[in-house]
Motif scaffolding. Structure first.
Motif, mmCIF file in Angstrom:
data_model
loop_
_atom_site.group_PDB
_atom_site.id
_atom_site.type_symbol
_atom_site.label_atom_id
_atom_site.label_comp_id
_atom_site.label_asym_id
_atom_site.label_seq_id
_atom_site.Cartn_x
_atom_site.Cartn_y
_atom_site.Cartn_z
ATOM 1 N N SER A 51 0.851 -1.173 0.000
ATOM 2 C CA SER A 51 0.000 0.000 0.000
ATOM 3 C C SER A 51 0.891 1.229 0.000
ATOM 4 O O SER A 51 2.103 1.137 0.181
ATOM 5 C CB SER A 51 -0.922 -0.007 1.224
ATOM 6 O OG SER A 51 -0.145 0.005 2.413
ATOM 7 N N PRO A 107 -10.836 8.464 0.013
ATOM 8 C CA PRO A 107 -10.986 7.026 0.280
ATOM 9 C C PRO A 107 -10.756 6.654 1.738
ATOM 10 O O PRO A 107 -11.160 5.581 2.166
ATOM 11 C CB PRO A 107 -9.930 6.387 -0.630
ATOM 12 C CG PRO A 107 -8.905 7.453 -0.802
ATOM 13 C CD PRO A 107 -9.651 8.749 -0.800
ATOM 14 N N THR A 149 -3.531 4.723 0.956
ATOM 15 C CA THR A 149 -4.349 4.008 -0.023
ATOM 16 C C THR A 149 -3.852 2.579 -0.194
ATOM 17 O O THR A 149 -2.676 2.278 0.024
ATOM 18 C CB THR A 149 -4.312 4.720 -1.392
ATOM 19 O OG1 THR A 149 -2.945 4.802 -1.837
ATOM 20 C CG2 THR A 149 -4.886 6.117 -1.291
ATOM 21 N N ILE A 193 -3.714 -0.897 -2.857
ATOM 22 C CA ILE A 193 -3.635 -1.194 -4.277
ATOM 23 C C ILE A 193 -5.022 -1.556 -4.804
ATOM 24 O O ILE A 193 -5.779 -2.305 -4.177
ATOM 25 C CB ILE A 193 -2.651 -2.350 -4.523
ATOM 26 C CG1 ILE A 193 -1.244 -1.943 -4.083
ATOM 27 C CG2 ILE A 193 -2.652 -2.762 -5.987
ATOM 28 C CD1 ILE A 193 -0.672 -0.780 -4.856
ATOM 29 N N GLU A 194 -5.359 -0.992 -5.970
ATOM 30 C CA GLU A 194 -6.615 -1.315 -6.640
ATOM 31 C C GLU A 194 -6.307 -2.153 -7.875
ATOM 32 O O GLU A 194 -6.160 -1.623 -8.977
ATOM 33 C CB GLU A 194 -7.350 -0.030 -7.031
ATOM 34 C CG GLU A 194 -7.645 0.894 -5.853
ATOM 35 C CD GLU A 194 -8.248 2.208 -6.287
ATOM 36 O OE1 GLU A 194 -8.599 2.327 -7.492
ATOM 37 O OE2 GLU A 194 -8.369 3.116 -5.454
ATOM 38 N N PRO A 195 -6.162 -3.478 -7.730
ATOM 39 C CA PRO A 195 -5.716 -4.303 -8.855
ATOM 40 C C PRO A 195 -6.740 -4.337 -9.980
ATOM 41 O O PRO A 195 -7.952 -4.320 -9.750
ATOM 42 C CB PRO A 195 -5.526 -5.688 -8.223
ATOM 43 C CG PRO A 195 -6.418 -5.678 -7.021
ATOM 44 C CD PRO A 195 -6.429 -4.269 -6.512
ATOM 45 N N LEU A 196 -6.219 -4.374 -11.197
ATOM 46 C CA LEU A 196 -7.042 -4.515 -12.395
ATOM 47 C C LEU A 196 -6.927 -5.943 -12.921
ATOM 48 O O LEU A 196 -5.956 -6.649 -12.611
ATOM 49 C CB LEU A 196 -6.588 -3.522 -13.465
ATOM 50 C CG LEU A 196 -6.819 -2.040 -13.172
ATOM 51 C CD1 LEU A 196 -6.159 -1.191 -14.250
ATOM 52 C CD2 LEU A 196 -8.301 -1.726 -13.088
ATOM 53 N N LYS A 246 -3.669 5.936 -18.056
ATOM 54 C CA LYS A 246 -4.770 5.073 -17.642
ATOM 55 C C LYS A 246 -5.054 4.005 -18.697
ATOM 56 O O LYS A 246 -5.311 2.834 -18.372
ATOM 57 C CB LYS A 246 -6.022 5.919 -17.410
ATOM 58 C CG LYS A 246 -7.211 5.149 -16.836
ATOM 59 C CD LYS A 246 -6.942 4.677 -15.416
ATOM 60 C CE LYS A 246 -8.175 4.035 -14.812
ATOM 61 N NZ LYS A 246 -7.957 3.604 -13.417
ATOM 62 N N ARG A 265 -4.558 -0.024 -18.076
ATOM 63 C CA ARG A 265 -5.732 -0.883 -18.227
ATOM 64 C C ARG A 265 -5.484 -2.023 -19.217
ATOM 65 O O ARG A 265 -5.989 -3.131 -19.037
ATOM 66 C CB ARG A 265 -6.926 -0.045 -18.690
ATOM 67 C CG ARG A 265 -8.237 -0.825 -18.737
ATOM 68 C CD ARG A 265 -9.359 0.019 -19.294
ATOM 69 N NE ARG A 265 -9.121 0.411 -20.669
ATOM 70 C CZ ARG A 265 -9.017 1.675 -21.075
ATOM 71 N NH1 ARG A 265 -9.137 2.664 -20.217
ATOM 72 N NH2 ARG A 265 -8.781 1.970 -22.354
ATOM 73 N N LYS A 310 -0.615 2.522 -8.462
ATOM 74 C CA LYS A 310 -1.966 2.516 -7.906
ATOM 75 C C LYS A 310 -2.700 1.216 -8.227
ATOM 76 O O LYS A 310 -3.453 0.693 -7.393
ATOM 77 C CB LYS A 310 -2.748 3.715 -8.455
ATOM 78 C CG LYS A 310 -4.206 3.773 -8.020
ATOM 79 C CD LYS A 310 -4.907 4.966 -8.636
ATOM 80 C CE LYS A 310 -6.388 4.999 -8.243
ATOM 81 N NZ LYS A 310 -7.098 6.149 -8.858
ATOM 82 N N HIS A 311 -2.480 0.675 -9.432
ATOM 83 C CA HIS A 311 -3.237 -0.503 -9.870
ATOM 84 C C HIS A 311 -2.397 -1.780 -9.868
ATOM 85 O O HIS A 311 -2.828 -2.799 -10.444
ATOM 86 C CB HIS A 311 -3.803 -0.252 -11.269
ATOM 87 C CG HIS A 311 -4.819 0.852 -11.306
ATOM 88 N ND1 HIS A 311 -6.054 0.737 -10.723
ATOM 89 C CD2 HIS A 311 -4.768 2.098 -11.843
ATOM 90 C CE1 HIS A 311 -6.744 1.859 -10.905
ATOM 91 N NE2 HIS A 311 -5.990 2.700 -11.577
#
Length: 410
Positions: free
Chosen positions: A11, A168, A192, A194-197, A285, A289, A331-332
């Motif tokens: 994080s 958040p 924050t 991690i926001e995994p994709l 982005k 993605r 971030k991802h």
């Protein structure tokens, strides 16, 4: 040599910036608080210079006098005891001013000790003048609170935040600052996760340039040079000519017309900067993605500032775009391989042969004399990034490379 960043397991911290609506009373409070913080900073600068002069006069075997945050904190406590004006303000932003000064001074001393060239060194902290320095105050968790959508700072200053999006998590600190247009902002630091994709199984190589800001191994993901600065050049030149005609004499206050022209020029600069930032973030982005790993040229565009391509290189905003990509990947949870840029334009991505001489910038096609491969110069460099990062170029555009098979993506 490559450097790997972002494993997708840790994080971190992120900044969330919002516009502030500042009342007349709040503006007066912020200006008064900034005057105190600026005084503290200038006293730190004066003390640092005094210590440096004293150490120069000491013999080589004598113990050097230090000027760290501990000594400066002690001086701040004595100053707040003796001065009622300083004591009227909150101690939190004043202490954080000392922390900021300490970091700036430590970086400058580190560069001096490392004997970096003068052009690469971070300069010693300087005096902040009232007319030139823009207000910027940092508050830790005990110096602010959020209540009913408003930001309450220590000292009874209440600010209305324009919440364009929610936070958040609870912020750990906030920096309140004013830009060159007179707009106030609050920048919250938030922990924050991690926001995994979803994984795509694809990799991409990225080469930075001036003709195109980013050339990749995928034609659909190239980033053309948007030329935001060139589009605004005529308007900016008009305002700068007005400033030149209305420039006040030395020692005299600026006229209303000069201030209006200066503000108009600042608005143009601000718009161009935001356009570049928006372009870089949207492209980053898309890359994050669509791909799992990136082989990115670890390009330092600073040297271009003294070349004939300085204006076009600055308009390309390579540094800002690269930063946006690395932050978005972190971030991802994507993996970024930073590849050293040496000889990336001279090597062949197919057979790893190297040309005997560096290619001039006017030559935009790379033709390998060893294996006969011909490709656009920047496309070849992008594929070289993949090879050096240990990724398989076949996974980048769907075709197998010539010669021996390369290792699959890590």
């Amino acid at each position: 040599m490559t450097t790997r960043q972002g494993t997708g397991e840790e994080s971190g911290h992120a900044r969330y910036t919002y516009r502030l609506r500042v009342s007349v009373a709040a503006r007066a409070g912020l200006d008064a608080e900034w005057a105190r913080c600026r005084w503290v900073w200038n006293e730190c600068v004066a003390m640092s210079r005094k210590v440096n002069d004293l150490n120069k006069r000491l013999p080589g075997d004598a113990d050097k006098v230090t000027c760290g945050p501990a000594q400066l904190d002690k001086l701040l406590t004595e100053a707040r005891t003796a001065m009622g004006w300083l004591r009227e303000g909150s101690s939190v932003p004043q202490q954080q001013t000392i922390r900021d000064f300490g970091k700036s001074r430590a970086k400058a001393l580190k560069d001096i000790k490392a004997k970096l060239p003068m052009r690469q060194r971070a300069g010693m902290p300087r005096i902040k003048r009232k007319r030139d320095a823009l207000p910027s105050m940092n508050y830790t968790r005990r110096g602010f609170r959020l209540k009913d959508g408003r930001l309450h700072l220590a000292g009874g200053i209440a600010l209305t935040v324009v919440w364009s999006r929610g936070l958040p998590a609870d912020p750990t600190s906030v920096r309140v600052y004013r830009d060159s247009l007179g707009h106030w902002y609050s920048s919250f630091v938030v922990e924050t996760a991690i926001e995994p994709l979803p994984e795509t199984g694809r990799v991409i190589g990225i080469d930075w340039g001036v003709k195109e800001t980013a050339t990749t191994t995928s034609d659909a993901h190239d980033l053309p040079h948007r030329q935001h600065g060139k589009s605004a050049a005529a308007k900016l030149a008009r305002h700068q000519k007005q400033m030149a005609r209305r420039k006040p004499a030395r020692g005299r206050a600026a006229s209303k017309g000069y201030r209006a022209a200066s503000r108009a020029a600042a608005k143009v600069h601000k718009k161009v900067a935001r356009q570049r930032q928006d372009t870089g973030r949207k492209w980053a982005k898309t890359i994050v993605r669509d791909f799992d790993q990136f082989a990115v040229e670890d390009f330092r565009p600073k040297f271009l500032a003294k070349s004939t391509m300085a204006r076009k290189a600055a308009d390309a905003a390579i540094g800002a775009t690269k930063t946006a990509l690395t932050e978005m990947a972190r971030k991802h949870g994507r993996i970024v391989h930073l590849v050293h840029p040496a000889h990336t334009t001279m090597d062949c991505a197919q057979c790893d042969a190297r040309t005997k001489h560096a290619l001039p910038l006017s030559e935009r096609t790379y033709a390998c004399t060893a294996c006969g491969a011909v490709s656009p110069r920047d496309k070849n460099s992008a594929r070289v990034m993949l090879v050096r990062a240990g990724l398989n170029p076949a996974g980048a555009d769907g075709r197998s490379p010539l010669g021996a098979p390369l290792p699959e993506a890590a």
